[in-house]
Design an enzyme around this catalytic site. Sequence first.
Site: not given
Length: 351
Positions: A133, A137, A144-145, A213, A228, A236, A296
């Site tokens: 992530a 940024t 998240f962290r 993303d 992920h 669905c 992280s």
Amino acid sequence: METILKLDGEGGSLALLGEKNDDDKWTYFIECQESAMPDILDEEDQDLLPLPHKKEIVGTDLRLALEKLGRHWRHLRPIEVHPDFGWSVYKQVLESPPIHLLHWKRVCLGNNPLYRLAEWISLSNFTVVLSGAGMSTESGLPDFRSKDGWWRRLDPHQVSNLDTLEDNYELFRDFYMYRIETVERHAPHLGHRILAKWEKKGRIHGIATQNVDGYHAAAGSEKVAELHGNIRSIRCHRCGRGAAVSDFLSKRNCSACQGRLRPNVVLFGEMLPEKAWNQAMQWFRSAELVIVIGTSLQVAPASQLPQLTSGRTVYMNMEIPDRLYRFDLAIQGKAQNLLAELDEMLESCLL
Ligand code: NAD
């Protein structure tokens, strides 16, 4: 006040000093540290320099500040360079290389971890990247962290899971609608584009990303394993049929079975997509160099990938944990800045 550059001449020495404000902006000062001026500086230069032991402010632009050391500053002997300024100073030295360039290189880049990484990249035949992530940024997507991340406002564990999808669908859908809209409002940054360029040039051979993303592919990278999933791909939850992202954003259900729509992301407790995971494992097993950027390393199994390599491992992140095992090199900084500086080093043909 910190020393940015210290130079020695026959009859004296000069220093460029710097002071950083709360916004991380530097103001520079020149100081003549001995009673006599360095011999090599001519009279014109000496008139511009401050009196011995007096600090004179020379502004906030490093390039101009260095030039205010006199026309011949590159011909003085460098004794010390601030580790964060090694590359910026060296670039400016290269514009008019002095005879003792090698000495400048040793002082400016000898202990520079980014330069070491640039050398490793140029030597490696198979380099792979693991991103998280923190890579996005600087595009405007919170991670998240870290201190500005989601974690503080909302615990993603409590939303990104099957229980919430099944028992509290409104919260689940609102959370992901907000995240999709944020991804659509922003765009990949220079760092994503540099990685895409390196792939085309054969400098890197694959990116395994924990990010959902889609920014690596949007920036032009083709060899991307999305561990992920991708937040803008919708299916669905009941029958698995694909749907348009606009259906999800308009709060529609599946057109075939009226089931709940959801993004194709891996929720906590779900398995990783097999194809992406196998691809990533194959890359990391073959890697001579692994570069980990902006994560992280707290989410398994992605966090285990760097351990699969027998090659070198490098961790680039804004925060470096006290205990960071199994990395040959750790470089602290922002992904975009670090990648831009690395790219300049690789493009400068110095390696
Ligand atoms: P994380 O939030 O746990 O860690 C992010 C790390 O990046 C932190 O250590 C932080 O210090 C660092 N960081 C923040 N900004 C940085 C910058 N500009 N340059 C360098 N480092 C920076 O994220 P994670 O390790 O990727 O794992 C958490 C999960 O978060 C993943 O499963 C991922 O799917 C999900 N996530 C994805 C996105 C996205 O797709 N953009 C955004 C948020 C979370």
